[in-house]
Design a protein around this motif. Sequence first.
Motif, PDB file in Angstrom:
ATOM      1  N   VAL A 312       0.880  -1.187   0.015  1.00 17.62           N
ATOM      2  CA  VAL A 312      -0.140   0.101   0.017  1.00 17.62           C
ATOM      3  C   VAL A 312       0.922   1.295   0.098  1.00 17.62           C
ATOM      4  O   VAL A 312       0.676   2.242  -0.734  1.00 17.62           O
ATOM      5  N   PHE A 322      -6.306   2.292  -1.713  1.00 17.46           N
ATOM      6  CA  PHE A 322      -6.547   1.562  -0.561  1.00 17.46           C
ATOM      7  C   PHE A 322      -7.637   2.464   0.187  1.00 17.46           C
ATOM      8  O   PHE A 322      -8.680   2.200   1.057  1.00 17.46           O
ATOM      9  N   TYR A 371      -3.028  -6.484  -6.218  1.00 22.28           N
ATOM     10  CA  TYR A 371      -2.737  -6.612  -4.740  1.00 22.28           C
ATOM     11  C   TYR A 371      -2.515  -8.281  -4.575  1.00 22.28           C
ATOM     12  O   TYR A 371      -1.435  -8.477  -3.917  1.00 22.28           O
TER      13      TYR A 371
END
Length: 708
Positions: A312, A322, A371
Motif C-alpha cells: 500500500v 486503498f 494486490y
Amino acid sequence: MEFPNQNEEYGNEEAYDEGIETEDGGSPENASKRKEVPKSADSSVRGSRAKKKNPSTRSWVWEHYTREPDNRNICRCHYCGRSMACATANGTTCLKNHLEICKEYQAWIESNQGQQHVLHRELPLSFIESLAWKHFCSKVKLYKPHSRRTATRDIVEMYVRKKEAMMKLLKSNKQRVSLTTDIWVAPTTGASYMVITAHFIDASWQLRKLTIGFKHISDHTGTTICCVLLECLAEWGIRKVFTITVDNATANTNAMEKFVEAFCLQGIDALVLGGELLHLRCCAHILNLVVKDGLGEVENSVSAIRNAVQYVRSSSRRLESFEHKVDSGKMTRGSLSLDCKTRWNSTYLMLTRALKFRSAFDRMENEDKLYNDYFDVEVSEGKTRIGPPSVNDWDEVERLVKFLVIFYNSTLVVSASSTVNSYKCYNEIVTIQKNLISLKENPDKELKVKAEAMKNKFDKYWGGLKKINKLLIIASVFDPRNKMKFAGYCFDMLYGKDSPESKEVYESVYNVLKDLFDEYNRAVTRTGTASSSQSSQSQNHSRNNSQDTDKMDFDVDGYERMDMAYSEMVKETGFQDSSTELELYLKEKIEIPKANPLGIQFDVLGWWRINSAKYPVLSTLAKDLLAMQVSSVASESAFSTSNRILDPFRSCLTHYMVEVLMCTEQWLKCEIRINERGVVTCQQMLADLELQDDLQKEYDAPRNLEDY
C-alpha cells in the motif's frame, strides 16, 4: 578567523581575578587610613596575605579582557587591543558596552557560530570552504570564511576548553557517576567504536548526561572493554563509580568482572559494596529478547501484514486505491507505518495501526487483482512473498497485540535517558511478571504457549532475587510515594502474602539497603569531620575573642551551666543512631500527592532537594540511585549521530577527530537544552563553586589578632 590574544585569555590567571588594589582589600583612597601595626606584626600579616589568591571573577566579560599587570585598574580587550578603565568600584557595564560595538569581537562571535553550525548540523568540515557558505556570508555581511584547517583547529580548541570545564564540574560535584557503554561498528569503514556516557545529578538537582568518550577499539573482548573503560575514567579523573549499564553480551559480563578487580585499587570508596552491584543489565535489551520469543510464534502472520502494508505504501496510486476502500476515518500520512525489523516496538505500532484497517485489506484481497499478484511474484529460490494476510493471521496478531501493549509501555519507561526513571523500573518488571503468570493460566492454548516462552526468557534474566540487581528494587524505595511498602506489596503479590519466601526477599532487600546507608554514612562522616574540625576551630577562636570577654569564669564549685552539660552529653552519646535517619524515612507516612489539574507528575528529585537538609545521608544516596540508568539507550543514541558523521563522504576522519566531533556536539546540545529550561549552566555553577571554595578557605584560615 583565529582567536586574538588567545594565550592571554586561557593562559593568564589574572584574566579571571577581580584584583585587590591595596593589600587590605580596599581602594587606594583608603590605603592611607590603614591602622598602624608594629613592623614585626606587619611583616607577618603581609606574609600571610601574600599567599592569598585574588577572588575569582563572576562576570562573563573577564573572558574577553585582561588586566594590565602594572595597573589593575586598566584592562585590554582581547580582540581590538583597546585599553579600558576597570576599577572594581565602577562595575563592568562599560566593558559590556564596548563588546557590543567591537567589530573584531563580533567577527569572532560569527566565526564561532559558523563552527557551531557545522557541529549542530553534522556537516563536513569542508563546508566552511564551500561556495554556498561563502556566498551566504557575503550576502548577509558576515565575516570572511576561513579555511577548513582553521575551522578544524578551532573545533579542537573548543573541545579541549569544554572538556576542561566538564572535568572541573565532575570533580567539584563530588558525586558518584553511573556509566552506560556500548560498541558500534561503522558500516563505512568497518572500525569499531566504544561510546561511554556518564550520568550524575548536579548540585542543582538536575540530571546530567555527558558523553565522555567515543574510543576506537581493536576488538570486542572483555579485556579490551575493561581497559578502555579504565583509561577513559583515568583521563577524566573519575574515581567513584556507582553502576555500569551494558547489554547482555558475554564479553560485557567478563569485562565487568575484570573492571571490579582493577577499579577497587582506586580506594575503598571507588565502588559501592565492593562492586557487588556494579553490573546492571540493559532492561530495554531484556524486554526486546522477551518479546522476540513471543513474536517468533507468529512470525509468518507478522510478515504477511508487513508485506501488505509495504504494498500500500509503495506508490501514491496504490495508497489512493486503498483509501477508497476504507469504510470509516480518513487516511493520513501516518495512518499506516512500516516497521524496522530489529525494533519490536515499531513492529507493535505497525500491527496496531494495520488492525484498524483490517476490513480495507480484506476488500483489497477480494477486489484488487494487482494486490493479489504482488504476493504471487517469486522473490528467491522459487519462494513467493508471504501473504496476503488471512483471517487466521489477523486473529493471531490481534491476540498478540492485546498483551504486547504492556511491554510497549514498559519500554517507553526504561528507555528514557534524559529523565529520571530508575525508581520506575521495578514497577514495570513486576507488572510484566504478574501478567505473564496470568497468561500462562489462560484457557487459550496458543496464547498460553506464547506466554510460557516469554516467561522462560524473563526468568533467565529477572527470575528470582539472585538474578535481578537489587538496586532496581532499592531505587523504588527512594520514591517517597512507595518506600518499602511498595516493595513489600510486590513480594506478597508474587510469592504469596506473609509467605516465608516473601519475608526472606524483604529481609534481603532491607539488609542491602541498610548496608548502603551505613557505607554512605561513614563516607559523609569522614568528609564532614575533616571540614568541620577546621571551621569549628576558627569559629571558636573568633567567638572566644568577641563574646567570651564579657563573661565571667564558671570554674566555681557547685555551679553548672546547662548548655555546657548538654554539650558534654552530645559528645558522649551523639544526637542519634547512625541508622535513625533511614528508619525515620521508612517509618514516616508515604507521600500522597494531590490531584493536579495540569497533569504535572510528582517530582521525585524535587522532593529530595527540599528534604535534603532533613536527610543529609539519604539524599546523597538518592542522588546516585536516581541517576542510575536502567538501559543503555543513552549510549546507543550516539550511534545515530556517529552514523551521520562518519558517512561515505567523510570516511577519512581520524579516530580522534571522530571523538572530538561526537563529544563536542553532545555537549553543545546539552548546554542549549539547559539554557532553554533556565537551569544553571556549567560556567555559572563552576563560578559559584569556586567562590564558595575561596570563601571557605579564607574563613577557615587561622588569623592573627592583628587582623581584627
